[in-house]
Design a protein around this motif. Structure first.
Motif, PDB file in Angstrom:
ATOM      1  N   PRO A  66     -88.500 -17.478  24.575  1.00 17.87           N
ATOM      2  CA  PRO A  66     -88.437 -17.742  23.123  1.00 17.87           C
ATOM      3  C   PRO A  66     -87.018 -17.726  22.571  1.00 17.87           C
ATOM      4  O   PRO A  66     -86.698 -17.006  21.626  1.00 17.87           O
ATOM      5  CB  PRO A  66     -89.284 -16.598  22.546  1.00 17.87           C
ATOM      6  N   VAL A  67     -86.150 -18.538  23.165  1.00 16.93           N
ATOM      7  CA  VAL A  67     -84.756 -18.642  22.736  1.00 16.93           C
ATOM      8  C   VAL A  67     -84.410 -20.122  22.616  1.00 16.93           C
ATOM      9  O   VAL A  67     -84.644 -20.893  23.555  1.00 16.93           O
ATOM     10  CB  VAL A  67     -83.799 -17.961  23.734  1.00 16.93           C
ATOM     11  N   ALA A  68     -83.868 -20.521  21.478  1.00 19.02           N
ATOM     12  CA  ALA A  68     -83.470 -21.911  21.283  1.00 19.02           C
ATOM     13  C   ALA A  68     -82.372 -22.294  22.262  1.00 19.02           C
ATOM     14  O   ALA A  68     -81.627 -21.440  22.758  1.00 19.02           O
ATOM     15  CB  ALA A  68     -82.998 -22.125  19.848  1.00 19.02           C
ATOM     16  N   GLY A  69     -82.264 -23.577  22.554  1.00 16.24           N
ATOM     17  CA  GLY A  69     -81.226 -24.057  23.450  1.00 16.24           C
ATOM     18  C   GLY A  69     -79.828 -23.803  22.900  1.00 16.24           C
ATOM     19  O   GLY A  69     -79.643 -23.561  21.700  1.00 16.24           O
ATOM     20  N   LEU A  70     -78.843 -23.878  23.760  1.00 18.09           N
ATOM     21  CA  LEU A  70     -77.466 -23.568  23.374  1.00 18.09           C
ATOM     22  C   LEU A  70     -76.982 -24.471  22.234  1.00 18.09           C
ATOM     23  O   LEU A  70     -76.384 -23.991  21.268  1.00 18.09           O
ATOM     24  CB  LEU A  70     -76.538 -23.714  24.579  1.00 18.09           C
ATOM     25  N   THR A  71     -77.247 -25.763  22.327  1.00 22.12           N
ATOM     26  CA  THR A  71     -76.778 -26.680  21.287  1.00 22.12           C
ATOM     27  C   THR A  71     -77.384 -26.335  19.936  1.00 22.12           C
ATOM     28  O   THR A  71     -76.670 -26.243  18.926  1.00 22.12           O
ATOM     29  CB  THR A  71     -77.115 -28.128  21.655  1.00 22.12           C
ATOM     30  N   ASP A  72     -78.693 -26.138  19.889  1.00 19.81           N
ATOM     31  CA  ASP A  72     -79.329 -25.772  18.624  1.00 19.81           C
ATOM     32  C   ASP A  72     -78.788 -24.450  18.100  1.00 19.81           C
ATOM     33  O   ASP A  72     -78.535 -24.301  16.891  1.00 19.81           O
ATOM     34  CB  ASP A  72     -80.847 -25.666  18.801  1.00 19.81           C
ATOM     35  N   THR A  73     -78.602 -23.490  18.980  1.00 21.99           N
ATOM     36  CA  THR A  73     -78.074 -22.179  18.572  1.00 21.99           C
ATOM     37  C   THR A  73     -76.710 -22.323  17.905  1.00 21.99           C
ATOM     38  O   THR A  73     -76.446 -21.723  16.852  1.00 21.99           O
ATOM     39  CB  THR A  73     -77.977 -21.246  19.791  1.00 21.99           C
ATOM     40  N   LEU A  74     -75.839 -23.146  18.494  1.00 16.53           N
ATOM     41  CA  LEU A  74     -74.499 -23.329  17.929  1.00 16.53           C
ATOM     42  C   LEU A  74     -74.543 -24.122  16.622  1.00 16.53           C
ATOM     43  O   LEU A  74     -73.837 -23.784  15.666  1.00 16.53           O
ATOM     44  CB  LEU A  74     -73.605 -24.042  18.943  1.00 16.53           C
ATOM     45  N   LEU A  75     -75.346 -25.165  16.569  1.00 16.03           N
ATOM     46  CA  LEU A  75     -75.433 -25.958  15.337  1.00 16.03           C
ATOM     47  C   LEU A  75     -75.993 -25.126  14.191  1.00 16.03           C
ATOM     48  O   LEU A  75     -75.524 -25.224  13.052  1.00 16.03           O
ATOM     49  CB  LEU A  75     -76.290 -27.198  15.570  1.00 16.03           C
ATOM     50  N   HIS A  76     -76.973 -24.305  14.474  1.00 18.44           N
ATOM     51  CA  HIS A  76     -77.513 -23.434  13.437  1.00 18.44           C
ATOM     52  C   HIS A  76     -76.455 -22.438  12.959  1.00 18.44           C
ATOM     53  O   HIS A  76     -76.332 -22.154  11.764  1.00 18.44           O
ATOM     54  CB  HIS A  76     -78.738 -22.685  13.965  1.00 18.44           C
ATOM     55  N   ALA A  77     -75.688 -21.886  13.900  1.00 21.01           N
ATOM     56  CA  ALA A  77     -74.628 -20.940  13.532  1.00 21.01           C
ATOM     57  C   ALA A  77     -73.576 -21.622  12.658  1.00 21.01           C
ATOM     58  O   ALA A  77     -73.105 -21.049  11.661  1.00 21.01           O
ATOM     59  CB  ALA A  77     -73.984 -20.360  14.787  1.00 21.01           C
ATOM     60  N   LEU A  78     -73.207 -22.844  13.006  1.00 21.51           N
ATOM     61  CA  LEU A  78     -72.190 -23.568  12.247  1.00 21.51           C
ATOM     62  C   LEU A  78     -72.644 -23.861  10.822  1.00 21.51           C
ATOM     63  O   LEU A  78     -71.831 -23.888   9.896  1.00 21.51           O
ATOM     64  CB  LEU A  78     -71.841 -24.870  12.962  1.00 21.51           C
ATOM     65  N   ARG A  79     -73.920 -24.076  10.633  1.00 26.97           N
ATOM     66  CA  ARG A  79     -74.446 -24.378   9.302  1.00 26.97           C
ATOM     67  C   ARG A  79     -74.782 -23.117   8.508  1.00 26.97           C
ATOM     68  O   ARG A  79     -74.931 -23.183   7.289  1.00 26.97           O
ATOM     69  CB  ARG A  79     -75.702 -25.242   9.422  1.00 26.97           C
ATOM     70  N   CYS A  80     -74.926 -21.989   9.183  1.00 22.78           N
ATOM     71  CA  CYS A  80     -75.510 -20.801   8.552  1.00 22.78           C
ATOM     72  C   CYS A  80     -74.546 -19.639   8.379  1.00 22.78           C
ATOM     73  O   CYS A  80     -74.528 -18.999   7.330  1.00 22.78           O
ATOM     74  CB  CYS A  80     -76.719 -20.355   9.386  1.00 22.78           C
ATOM     75  N   MET A  88     -88.511 -19.278  17.894  1.00 22.26           N
ATOM     76  CA  MET A  88     -87.574 -18.889  18.944  1.00 22.26           C
ATOM     77  C   MET A  88     -86.334 -18.295  18.298  1.00 22.26           C
ATOM     78  O   MET A  88     -85.934 -18.704  17.204  1.00 22.26           O
ATOM     79  CB  MET A  88     -87.170 -20.102  19.793  1.00 22.26           C
ATOM     80  N   LEU A  89     -85.705 -17.365  18.979  1.00 25.72           N
ATOM     81  CA  LEU A  89     -84.444 -16.825  18.496  1.00 25.72           C
ATOM     82  C   LEU A  89     -83.397 -17.929  18.476  1.00 25.72           C
ATOM     83  O   LEU A  89     -83.330 -18.763  19.385  1.00 25.72           O
ATOM     84  CB  LEU A  89     -83.956 -15.697  19.400  1.00 25.72           C
ATOM     85  N   THR A  90     -82.567 -17.929  17.444  1.00 29.39           N
ATOM     86  CA  THR A  90     -81.484 -18.906  17.361  1.00 29.39           C
ATOM     87  C   THR A  90     -80.334 -18.304  16.570  1.00 29.39           C
ATOM     88  O   THR A  90     -80.382 -17.142  16.159  1.00 29.39           O
ATOM     89  CB  THR A  90     -81.963 -20.218  16.720  1.00 29.39           C
ATOM     90  N   CYS A  91     -79.286 -19.113  16.353  1.00 31.02           N
ATOM     91  CA  CYS A  91     -78.130 -18.689  15.567  1.00 31.02           C
ATOM     92  C   CYS A  91     -77.584 -17.368  16.136  1.00 31.02           C
ATOM     93  O   CYS A  91     -77.538 -17.194  17.343  1.00 31.02           O
ATOM     94  CB  CYS A  91     -78.529 -18.585  14.092  1.00 31.02           C
ATOM     95  N   ALA A  92     -77.180 -16.444  15.284  1.00 36.93           N
ATOM     96  CA  ALA A  92     -76.582 -15.196  15.755  1.00 36.93           C
ATOM     97  C   ALA A  92     -77.559 -14.370  16.579  1.00 36.93           C
ATOM     98  O   ALA A  92     -77.141 -13.618  17.469  1.00 36.93           O
ATOM     99  CB  ALA A  92     -76.083 -14.384  14.563  1.00 36.93           C
ATOM    100  N   SER A  93     -78.853 -14.487  16.316  1.00 34.49           N
ATOM    101  CA  SER A  93     -79.837 -13.698  17.059  1.00 34.49           C
ATOM    102  C   SER A  93     -79.943 -14.129  18.520  1.00 34.49           C
ATOM    103  O   SER A  93     -80.354 -13.343  19.374  1.00 34.49           O
ATOM    104  CB  SER A  93     -81.211 -13.801  16.394  1.00 34.49           C
ATOM    105  N   ALA A  94     -79.589 -15.367  18.822  1.00 37.90           N
ATOM    106  CA  ALA A  94     -79.703 -15.875  20.191  1.00 37.90           C
ATOM    107  C   ALA A  94     -78.409 -15.742  20.983  1.00 37.90           C
ATOM    108  O   ALA A  94     -78.416 -15.927  22.204  1.00 37.90           O
ATOM    109  CB  ALA A  94     -80.132 -17.339  20.168  1.00 37.90           C
ATOM    110  N   ALA A  95     -77.306 -15.426  20.315  1.00 36.72           N
ATOM    111  CA  ALA A  95     -75.999 -15.409  20.983  1.00 36.72           C
ATOM    112  C   ALA A  95     -75.980 -14.554  22.258  1.00 36.72           C
ATOM    113  O   ALA A  95     -75.510 -15.013  23.311  1.00 36.72           O
ATOM    114  CB  ALA A  95     -74.916 -14.954  20.010  1.00 36.72           C
ATOM    115  N   PRO A  96     -76.470 -13.298  22.229  1.00 35.04           N
ATOM    116  CA  PRO A  96     -76.387 -12.474  23.450  1.00 35.04           C
ATOM    117  C   PRO A  96     -77.149 -13.064  24.632  1.00 35.04           C
ATOM    118  O   PRO A  96     -76.757 -12.864  25.790  1.00 35.04           O
ATOM    119  CB  PRO A  96     -77.000 -11.132  23.013  1.00 35.04           C
ATOM    120  N   PHE A  97     -78.216 -13.788  24.360  1.00 30.98           N
ATOM    121  CA  PHE A  97     -79.046 -14.309  25.436  1.00 30.98           C
ATOM    122  C   PHE A  97     -78.471 -15.581  26.034  1.00 30.98           C
ATOM    123  O   PHE A  97     -78.910 -16.029  27.092  1.00 30.98           O
ATOM    124  CB  PHE A  97     -80.473 -14.516  24.910  1.00 30.98           C
ATOM    125  N   HIS A  98     -77.482 -16.156  25.358  1.00 26.95           N
ATOM    126  CA  HIS A  98     -76.718 -17.275  25.928  1.00 26.95           C
ATOM    127  C   HIS A  98     -75.383 -16.780  26.486  1.00 26.95           C
ATOM    128  O   HIS A  98     -74.551 -17.598  26.897  1.00 26.95           O
ATOM    129  CB  HIS A  98     -76.469 -18.346  24.863  1.00 26.95           C
TER     130      HIS A  98
END
Length: 273
Positions: free
Chosen positions: A112-126, A64-74
């Motif tokens: 195929p987009v990770a949830g908001l919490t996972d998206t933010l946590l991945h961004a914070l670590r990455c 699933m898209l996450t981190c910066a790749s998922a930002a627009p979809f959230h």
């Protein structure tokens, strides 16, 4: 809902196993393929014609898209488009892709987009701190998360750098570029107030050291009505004794040293007259 409609709901691509779980039959899937309504991308994956490449890549990688790749979809701000796709994959890998493994919350299946919490946590670590702070600030502004909530999900020494990024977020920015400008000024030791109301002037983006107003101009500031309003605010600011500087996206992101130098010049009282 037919197969085509379900794929539209699922962001244009899905595994055939997902379609079967949703109640569609193998014959129904084959019929949709034969009619040209959907296309097989490989065995076990079908998509609508013209499906987004990033969604297709995510499903092909069983992720699933996450981190910066998922930002627009959230609906979150994103400072830069990532050079590589960021995917949440429970296992496996894909060439040229940044893989994230951990997941705390369910996704919005079947999209195929990770949830908001996972998206933010991945961004914070990455991501670089400023890029991650922009995403968190956006979610905070929308009331969709809180700093305490994210901190609690970043325990231990290994998450120390990610927690430090949260200290850069205060929820006062109206745009991604305002987050960048705030962090730029504060990193230079400049006393920075945000979204300050000044009588006779209104709210200003930044008030530096109590007397320098900095406004960050987006595309709306090029509209005729806004230009007239900005001119009036600038005049009122000058007549009230404030110095005013205005910058756009390119200035703050691509030429920050120029911005800092000009601000310091005004603070030292050596602005060109």
């Amino acid at each position: 809902m037919d197969v085509k409609g379900y794929l539209e709901f699922a962001r244009s691509v899905a595994r055939t196993a997902t379609l079967l779980q949703a109640g569609f039959t193998p014959n129904g899937i084959r019929t949709a393929v034969a009619a040209g309504e959907i296309r097989r991308r490989r065995h076990g994956v079908v998509a609508l014609p013209g499906a987004r490449r990033d969604f297709v890549a995510a499903v092909l990688a069983n992720g699933m898209l996450t981190c910066a790749s998922a930002a627009p979809f959230h609906g979150m701000w994103r400072l830069h488009e990532p050079e590589r796709l960021h995917l949440l994959c429970a296992h496996g890998s894909a060439p040229g892709v940044v893989i994230h493994r951990s997941s705390l919350v369910p996704s919005e299946f079947p999209r195929p987009v990770a949830g908001l919490t996972d998206t933010l946590l991945h961004a914070l670590r990455c991501l670089p701190p400023v890029d991650a702070a922009v995403m968190v600030e956006s979610a905070l502004q929308q009331g969709r998360t809180s700093l305490d909530y994210l901190r609690q999900r970043l325990p231990g020494n290994r998450n120390g750098a990610a927690r430090a990024v949260l200290d850069l977020v205060d929820g006062t920015a109206d745009s991604a570029i305002e987050v960048v400008a705030r962090l730029l000024f504060r990193s230079q030791g400049i006393y920075t107030q945000t979204q300050v109301y000044l009588p006779g002037i209104g709210f200003v983006d930044f008030l530096l050291e109590g007397f320098v107003i900095v406004e960050i101009d987006g595309s709306t500031h090029l509209e005729r009505v806004q230009v007239k309003k900005d001119r009036g605010r600038n005049n009122a600011s000058t007549l009230t004794g404030y110095a005013v500087l205005r910058y756009g996206y390119h200035d703050v992101v691509h030429n920050p040293q120029k911005v800092v130098d000009e601000v310091r010049q005004v603070l030292r009282g050596r602005a060109i007259r």
